[in-house]
Write a protein that holds these residues in place. Structure first.
Motif, short mmCIF file in Angstrom:
data_model
loop_
_atom_site.label_atom_id
_atom_site.label_comp_id
_atom_site.label_asym_id
_atom_site.label_seq_id
_atom_site.Cartn_x
_atom_site.Cartn_y
_atom_site.Cartn_z
N LEU A 9 0.82 -1.20 0.00
CA LEU A 9 0.00 0.00 0.00
C LEU A 9 0.86 1.26 0.00
N LYS A 10 0.55 2.20 -0.89
CA LYS A 10 1.24 3.50 -0.90
C LYS A 10 0.57 4.43 0.12
N LEU A 11 1.36 4.93 1.05
CA LEU A 11 0.80 5.79 2.10
C LEU A 11 1.38 7.21 2.08
N ASP A 12 2.13 7.57 1.07
CA ASP A 12 2.71 8.91 1.01
C ASP A 12 1.63 9.98 1.18
N GLY A 13 1.77 10.79 2.23
CA GLY A 13 0.85 11.89 2.46
C GLY A 13 -0.51 11.49 3.00
N ARG A 14 -0.76 10.20 3.19
CA ARG A 14 -2.05 9.75 3.72
C ARG A 14 -2.14 10.00 5.22
N ARG A 15 -3.31 10.42 5.68
CA ARG A 15 -3.52 10.67 7.10
C ARG A 15 -3.82 9.35 7.80
N CYS A 16 -2.97 8.98 8.74
CA CYS A 16 -3.13 7.73 9.48
C CYS A 16 -3.17 8.03 10.98
N LEU A 17 -3.98 7.24 11.69
CA LEU A 17 -4.20 7.47 13.12
C LEU A 17 -3.80 6.24 13.91
N ALA A 72 -12.65 10.08 12.15
CA ALA A 72 -13.18 10.75 10.95
C ALA A 72 -12.05 11.40 10.15
N GLY A 73 -12.07 11.17 8.85
CA GLY A 73 -11.12 11.83 7.95
C GLY A 73 -9.81 11.11 7.76
N TYR A 74 -9.61 10.00 8.45
CA TYR A 74 -8.36 9.26 8.31
C TYR A 74 -8.49 8.16 7.25
N PHE A 75 -7.39 7.86 6.61
CA PHE A 75 -7.35 6.80 5.60
C PHE A 75 -7.20 5.43 6.24
N ALA A 89 -14.11 -0.52 20.10
CA ALA A 89 -14.97 0.65 19.84
C ALA A 89 -14.40 1.48 18.70
N VAL A 90 -13.08 1.62 18.68
CA VAL A 90 -12.41 2.35 17.60
C VAL A 90 -12.65 1.63 16.27
N VAL A 91 -12.52 0.30 16.28
CA VAL A 91 -12.74 -0.48 15.07
C VAL A 91 -14.16 -0.31 14.55
N ASP A 92 -15.13 -0.40 15.44
CA ASP A 92 -16.53 -0.26 15.02
C ASP A 92 -16.77 1.09 14.37
N GLU A 93 -16.22 2.14 14.96
CA GLU A 93 -16.42 3.47 14.40
C GLU A 93 -15.75 3.60 13.04
N ALA A 94 -14.52 3.09 12.92
CA ALA A 94 -13.80 3.19 11.65
C ALA A 94 -14.49 2.38 10.56
N ARG A 95 -14.93 1.18 10.88
CA ARG A 95 -15.59 0.36 9.88
C ARG A 95 -16.90 0.99 9.40
N ALA A 96 -17.60 1.65 10.28
CA ALA A 96 -18.84 2.32 9.89
C ALA A 96 -18.59 3.41 8.85
N ALA A 97 -17.37 3.93 8.85
CA ALA A 97 -17.00 4.98 7.89
C ALA A 97 -16.13 4.45 6.75
N ASP A 98 -16.04 3.11 6.63
CA ASP A 98 -15.23 2.47 5.57
C ASP A 98 -13.77 2.88 5.63
N ILE A 99 -13.24 3.00 6.85
CA ILE A 99 -11.82 3.30 7.05
C ILE A 99 -11.10 1.99 7.36
N LEU A 100 -9.98 1.75 6.72
CA LEU A 100 -9.19 0.57 7.03
C LEU A 100 -8.71 0.62 8.47
#
Length: 211
Positions: A9-17, A72-75, A89-100
């Motif tokens: 996966l290319k992550l250059d400049g991607r916002r990751c949390l 919210a807003g993270y890749f 809880a973090v996983v549930d929230e991220a999955r609801a927003a289609d965040i990996l």
């Protein structure tokens, strides 16, 4: 479970949390940084490594507990606290927003797994057991690492340079170009001017120039 889809996966400049700032989470943050990601860490406390990364301006550290809406807003998100309920809880929230998202050491709550990596320069060999046995993946990594030449990263850099030179001369894909590129991937490629693969590349360039 379906089979995993292997990819790099290319992550250059991607916002990751990364949620958490202990021994587990700091390694995940460093790995994301090496891939060029823009990394934010959320944790009320942090170890020395995370402190140092934040002090150097390499990561953004939010010194607090994780809150609803933080993903919210993270890749991509990594939940790496030592509290399973918080991670889930973090996983549930991220999955609801289609965040990996990845919950460390909790396979059912992972959209992706971290492979056990053998690395030489730009060469990466990733081993995954789909979360079944990280210990086996680590054992295989050590075995492959012991067998892989130490200079293979330098060799790859030489092959890459030769490949770019050939493609510049012959930008359209064809059988001749395919043959020469496969020939250049042989182990005799080296940095010396009289290297067999370099001679082949020069001969090929001369043939192209005469066409």
């Amino acid at each position: 479970m379906s089979s995993l889809f292997p990819m790099f996966l290319k992550l250059d400049g991607r916002r990751c949390l990364v949620i958490g700032a202990g021994r587990i989470a700091d390694g995940k943050a460093e790995g994301l940084l090496r891939a060029g990601a823009t990394v934010t860490v959320i944790a009320p406390e942090a170890n020395d490594k995370v402190h140092a990364l934040a002090a150097a301006g390499r990561i953004t550290w939010l010194e607090r507990e994780v809150q609803p809406g933080d993903t919210a807003g993270y890749f991509l998100v990594v939940a790496g606290t030592n509290v399973a309920a918080v991670n889930r809880a973090v996983v549930d929230e991220a999955r609801a927003a289609d965040i990996l998202v990845n919950a460390v050491d909790d396979p059912p709550y992972c959209d992706f797994y971290y492979g056990s990596i053998v690395e030489r320069g730009h060469l990466q060999i990733a081993i995954s057991t789909a979360g079944e046995s990280p210990a086996l993946a680590q054992r295989l990594r050590k075995e492959i690492d012991a067998q892989l030449p130490a200079d293979v990263g330098d060799w790859l850099a030489q092959v890459g340079q030769l490949r770019r030179e050939v493609i510049e001369l012959e930008p359209e894909p064809n059988e001749d170009r395919k043959w020469i590129l496969h020939k250049l991937a042989q182990r005799e490629t080296c940095g010396k001017d009289d290297c067999p693969s370099r001679i082949i590349a020069r001969e090929h360039a001369a043939e192209v120039a005469q066409k």
